[in-house]
Each structure stands twice: as structure tokens, then as C-alpha cells.
Design a protein around this motif. Structure first.
Motif, mmCIF file in Angstrom:
data_model
loop_
_atom_site.group_PDB
_atom_site.id
_atom_site.type_symbol
_atom_site.label_atom_id
_atom_site.label_comp_id
_atom_site.label_asym_id
_atom_site.label_seq_id
_atom_site.Cartn_x
_atom_site.Cartn_y
_atom_site.Cartn_z
ATOM 1 N N ALA A 126 2.376 -5.572 1.030
ATOM 2 C CA ALA A 126 1.802 -4.275 1.407
ATOM 3 C C ALA A 126 0.570 -4.486 2.276
ATOM 4 O O ALA A 126 -0.200 -5.412 2.045
ATOM 5 C CB ALA A 126 1.428 -3.484 0.161
ATOM 6 N N LYS A 127 0.383 -3.619 3.242
ATOM 7 C CA LYS A 127 -0.773 -3.772 4.139
ATOM 8 C C LYS A 127 -1.972 -2.947 3.704
ATOM 9 O O LYS A 127 -3.069 -3.128 4.223
ATOM 10 C CB LYS A 127 -0.392 -3.402 5.579
ATOM 11 C CG LYS A 127 -0.051 -1.951 5.831
ATOM 12 C CD LYS A 127 0.220 -1.716 7.320
ATOM 13 C CE LYS A 127 0.565 -0.258 7.611
ATOM 14 N NZ LYS A 127 1.911 0.106 7.137
ATOM 15 N N ASN A 128 -1.767 -2.034 2.740
ATOM 16 C CA ASN A 128 -2.866 -1.192 2.279
ATOM 17 C C ASN A 128 -2.616 -0.771 0.830
ATOM 18 O O ASN A 128 -1.511 -0.964 0.294
ATOM 19 C CB ASN A 128 -3.037 0.032 3.191
ATOM 20 C CG ASN A 128 -1.747 0.831 3.334
ATOM 21 O OD1 ASN A 128 -1.039 1.052 2.356
ATOM 22 N ND2 ASN A 128 -1.445 1.269 4.546
ATOM 23 N N GLU A 130 -2.106 2.108 -0.493
ATOM 24 C CA GLU A 130 -1.065 3.122 -0.644
ATOM 25 C C GLU A 130 0.312 2.476 -0.752
ATOM 26 O O GLU A 130 1.134 2.846 -1.615
ATOM 27 C CB GLU A 130 -1.107 4.101 0.530
ATOM 28 C CG GLU A 130 -2.318 5.017 0.550
ATOM 29 C CD GLU A 130 -3.608 4.314 0.935
ATOM 30 O OE1 GLU A 130 -4.696 4.768 0.511
ATOM 31 O OE2 GLU A 130 -3.536 3.294 1.669
ATOM 32 N N GLU A 131 0.587 1.501 0.106
ATOM 33 C CA GLU A 131 1.872 0.801 0.033
ATOM 34 C C GLU A 131 1.973 -0.041 -1.232
ATOM 35 O O GLU A 131 3.045 -0.153 -1.829
ATOM 36 C CB GLU A 131 2.054 -0.075 1.275
ATOM 37 C CG GLU A 131 2.319 0.705 2.538
ATOM 38 C CD GLU A 131 2.614 -0.198 3.722
ATOM 39 O OE1 GLU A 131 3.093 0.332 4.758
ATOM 40 O OE2 GLU A 131 2.378 -1.423 3.638
ATOM 41 N N GLN A 134 2.840 2.270 -3.971
ATOM 42 C CA GLN A 134 4.213 2.722 -3.784
ATOM 43 C C GLN A 134 5.194 1.667 -4.291
ATOM 44 O O GLN A 134 6.173 1.990 -4.979
ATOM 45 C CB GLN A 134 4.473 3.007 -2.300
ATOM 46 C CG GLN A 134 5.867 3.558 -2.011
ATOM 47 C CD GLN A 134 6.108 3.775 -0.522
ATOM 48 O OE1 GLN A 134 5.304 3.354 0.311
ATOM 49 N NE2 GLN A 134 7.193 4.436 -0.186
ATOM 50 N N PHE A 135 4.931 0.407 -3.970
ATOM 51 C CA PHE A 135 5.796 -0.691 -4.400
ATOM 52 C C PHE A 135 5.813 -0.784 -5.928
ATOM 53 O O PHE A 135 6.883 -0.909 -6.546
ATOM 54 C CB PHE A 135 5.290 -2.005 -3.799
ATOM 55 C CG PHE A 135 6.127 -3.198 -4.124
ATOM 56 C CD1 PHE A 135 7.227 -3.515 -3.353
ATOM 57 C CD2 PHE A 135 5.816 -4.015 -5.217
ATOM 58 C CE1 PHE A 135 8.009 -4.631 -3.649
ATOM 59 C CE2 PHE A 135 6.587 -5.117 -5.523
ATOM 60 C CZ PHE A 135 7.690 -5.430 -4.733
ATOM 61 N N MET A 156 12.964 1.262 -0.398
ATOM 62 C CA MET A 156 12.036 0.243 0.092
ATOM 63 C C MET A 156 12.416 -0.254 1.470
ATOM 64 O O MET A 156 11.555 -0.658 2.253
ATOM 65 C CB MET A 156 11.955 -0.920 -0.903
ATOM 66 C CG MET A 156 11.186 -0.574 -2.164
ATOM 67 S SD MET A 156 10.774 -2.001 -3.214
ATOM 68 C CE MET A 156 12.389 -2.386 -3.875
ATOM 69 N N VAL A 159 10.492 1.086 4.421
ATOM 70 C CA VAL A 159 9.083 0.733 4.614
ATOM 71 C C VAL A 159 8.993 -0.612 5.328
ATOM 72 O O VAL A 159 9.462 -1.630 4.817
ATOM 73 C CB VAL A 159 8.335 0.659 3.257
ATOM 74 C CG1 VAL A 159 6.866 0.323 3.477
ATOM 75 C CG2 VAL A 159 8.481 1.982 2.512
ATOM 76 N N SER A 161 6.633 -2.739 5.902
ATOM 77 C CA SER A 161 5.909 -3.821 5.234
ATOM 78 C C SER A 161 6.788 -4.539 4.218
ATOM 79 O O SER A 161 6.785 -5.771 4.121
ATOM 80 C CB SER A 161 4.660 -3.277 4.532
ATOM 81 O OG SER A 161 3.731 -2.797 5.472
ATOM 82 N N PHE A 162 7.531 -3.757 3.430
ATOM 83 C CA PHE A 162 8.393 -4.365 2.423
ATOM 84 C C PHE A 162 9.484 -5.206 3.084
ATOM 85 O O PHE A 162 9.830 -6.292 2.609
ATOM 86 C CB PHE A 162 9.033 -3.281 1.546
ATOM 87 C CG PHE A 162 8.044 -2.396 0.835
ATOM 88 C CD1 PHE A 162 6.724 -2.797 0.629
ATOM 89 C CD2 PHE A 162 8.418 -1.150 0.357
ATOM 90 C CE1 PHE A 162 5.808 -1.979 -0.024
ATOM 91 C CE2 PHE A 162 7.517 -0.325 -0.303
ATOM 92 C CZ PHE A 162 6.209 -0.740 -0.485
ATOM 93 N N ASN A 259 -0.058 -7.820 6.111
ATOM 94 C CA ASN A 259 1.401 -7.852 6.165
ATOM 95 C C ASN A 259 1.907 -8.377 7.503
ATOM 96 O O ASN A 259 3.104 -8.484 7.726
ATOM 97 C CB ASN A 259 1.976 -6.452 5.900
ATOM 98 C CG ASN A 259 3.490 -6.417 5.897
ATOM 99 O OD1 ASN A 259 4.104 -5.950 6.856
ATOM 100 N ND2 ASN A 259 4.092 -6.914 4.825
#
Length: 321
Positions: A126-128, A130-131, A134-135, A156, A159, A161-162, A259
Motif C-alpha cells: 500500500a502506498k498510503n 487508506e490503502e 482497505q487491504f 483487490m 487497486v 498498489s495491490f 509502492n
């Protein structure tokens, strides 16, 4: 004077809002970790990197390194170092064939110290915050049977990042020992350069000096609990060594996105050699290794996950006491 006061007030408000958000995000993530891996019958249980073990050694700085970078700790001849190897997750019986592995260090010098936390992945999933939340929420919903693993995978996949992380982690080579993986900072730190008097952005990596590839067939023959015993056998025969390298950022490299892979060639600077000489049981696996404990001359990352990560580490450690 009014303009100056107004400007200072706006800075204080922004700082307070930022601090509040870090607290809120870290609190949410801490609770999510406990919802996923906590145990009501064992409230002091570790909820991430639960399976691991400890080792001891020393870090030997490259004598030329401090000619370029101002880090007084690196002027010491040898720095006693505690090492923890671990797998991600809360399962103490996690299979050692897991792709995600970690190495953490505590370099304890005479007048300064450095704590380093790394995984074998160059990037985070995740880059932040929030992500990240979420994960973890996907994992919670799967655990509570709100969604299936297949439904989570489909969500997923939407997204970036994932997807970036999954592509990267599956491309990593299989290894039969913690000593055979490379470990990465993920975050970009800043180093005080002597000549330019500027802060130079860099990620870092610890690369095994004696890498021994393993075939897929050899890997498949391994059981689910081989990492600790393999390490014990190795370190009895000879020290396990890693080369500590700074990877300097190129002008267009994203330094605030954990990420993002840094593509292309990069200048690398050798900081020194980590020499691990002794297996040390599992006691240190309950300790906390804090990424924000940095020596003079090394400055914190500017990405949105670093402060939250440290707050989560602190909160989960406090819950275990």
C-alpha cells in the motif's frame, strides 16, 4: 506582524491536523491487526511477524563511507548488532515457504543507535494509510465470512498498489534460508552529504554475500519449518554476511511512494558489512524494532506511511505489555 502570526497559526493548525490523522489512522490499523490476528484468550499475543527468531553479530562500517556522508555512528570500527528474522502475519505456525520474509536490526553503538526494519520486497503493498486499511479490511471480511477469497481477489485486482505488490512478490526467487534473501528499506530516507551540504534521498538494501540459488524441485521438497534450523546449521559453520548498500534516487524516482519500484540503473554506495555470528533463540522476537530510531545524519522519510507505521508498532507493542 499580523501576516507572520497568521502564517505561524496556519502551520500549527496543519501540524495538529496531520498529527491527529496519524493517530486516527494508526489506531484504526492497530485495531484491524487485532481483529485479524488477535486472541481473546491471549490479549498479549503478537499480531504481526509472530513467527521468528533472533541472532547476534556486528556491523563493520566501510571506512570510506563517512568521507561522503555525515553519520558519526559509522565511524566506529565495529557496532554490536541484534538481528531478528521473521515471517509476516500473526500465525506462529506460518509455513516457511511464505514469500514474505523480514529482517530487523538494532545497531547499538557507543554514543548512537540505529534500528532498521526491512522485508525481502522492494515495495509495500500500500502506498498510503487508506490503502493499507482497505487491504486489512478485506482480510477481516474474509475472516468474518462477509466475502469469499475469490471476491476479495477480484476487488483487490482493481487497486494498482495491490497488483504491483503481487507481481513483485511472486517474482522473487525461492530461498532455503533467511540468509539467502535480500532485504529492503521500502521507505526513502535522507542522508547528509558532506560536499553538497544537501540531504540525499536513498533507499537501502542488505544483500547476501554468499548467495546459493535453490531449484524449484529442491524448494518443493522442503517442509513448513526449515528456516530456523537451516539458519542454526549455517551460522555454526561460518558467519552469515550481508552487504549494506544505499541506493541513491535518480531525479525522477518517486521518493514519497513506497509502492513504486525504482527502475533503471542507480548509483549504489556501500555502507558496510553485517556479520552475523550467533543464533540467539526467540526472546527478542517479542521486542519492538522501531524504524524511526535513526542515528545522527539519517533523516526520516516523507511518505504518508512512515509516521503511521511507527505509531502502529508502538501501539501494538504497548498492548503486549
Amino acid at each position: 506582524m499580523v501576516l507572520v502570526s497568521s502564517f505561524l497559526a496556519s502551520i500549527q493548525i496543519a501540524y495538529a491536523e496531520s498529527h491527529d490523522k496519524v493517530f486516527e489512522d494508526s489506531n484504526t490499523i492497530t485495531n484491524q491487526f487485532y481483529e485479524i490476528g488477535g486472541d481473546k484468550n491471549n490479549p498479549y499475543k503478537k499480531v504481526n511477524h509472530t513467527k521468528g527468531f533472533c541472532a547476534l553479530g556486528e556491523f563493520i562500517p566501510n571506512k570510506n563511507f563517512t568521507k561522503t556522508y555525515v553519520i558519526p555512528l559509522m565511524k566506529e570500527a565495529k557496532i554490536p548488532t541484534q538481528v531478528r528474522f521473521s515471517l509476516g502475519g500473526a500465525n506462529p505456525n506460518e509455513s516457511d515457504k511464505s514469500k514474505t520474509r523480514a529482517m530487523a536490526l538494532k545497531m547499538n553503538g557507543k554514543n548512537d543507535s540505529w534500528e532498521i526494519v526491512m522485508t525481502n520486497s522492494e515495495i509495500n503493498f500500500a502506498k498510503n494509510p487508506e490503502e493499507f486499511m482497505q487491504f486489512l479490511q478485506f482480510k477481516i471480511d474474509i475472516k468474518n465470512s462477509k466475502i469469499t477469497q475469490e471476491q476479495a481477489n477480484k476487488a483487490m485486482n482493481k487497486v494498482d498498489s495491490f497488483n504491483n505488490f503481487n507481481t513483485h512478490i511472486t517474482s522473487l526467487p525461492n530461498t532455503s534460508s533467511f540468509s539467502q534473501a535480500s532485504y529492503h528499506s521500502v521507505h526513502t530516507f535522507y542522508f547528509n552529504d558532506i560536499k553538497s551540504n544537501k540531504q540525499i534521498p536513498a533507499r537501502w538494501k542488505f544483500v547476501p554475500i554468499n548467495r546459493q540459488p535453490i531449484t524449484q524441485k529442491e524448494f518443493e521438497k522442503l517442509g513448513n519449518n526449515f528456516l530456523e534450523s537451516h539458519f542454526q546449521d549455517e551460522v555454526k559453520k561460518s558467519p552469515i554476511e550481508f552487504k549494506f548498500l544505499l541506493v541513491l534516487a535518480n531525479p525522477n524516482d518517486p521518493t514519497d511512494n513506497i509502492n513504486a519500484i525504482w527502475n533503471g540503473k542507480h548509483k549504489e554506495v556501500e555502507v558496510g558489512i553485517l556479520k552475523i555470528t550467533q543464533y540467539d533463540g526467540q526472546e527478542c522476537n517479542g521486542d519492538v524494532f522501531m524504524p524511526n530510531i535513526l542515528p545522527n545524519g539519517v533523516n526520516e522519510p516523507k511518505d504518508p506511511m512512515f509516521a503511521v507505521r511507527n505509531a502502529v508498532y508502538s501501539a501494538t507493542f504497548n498492548k503486549r505489555q
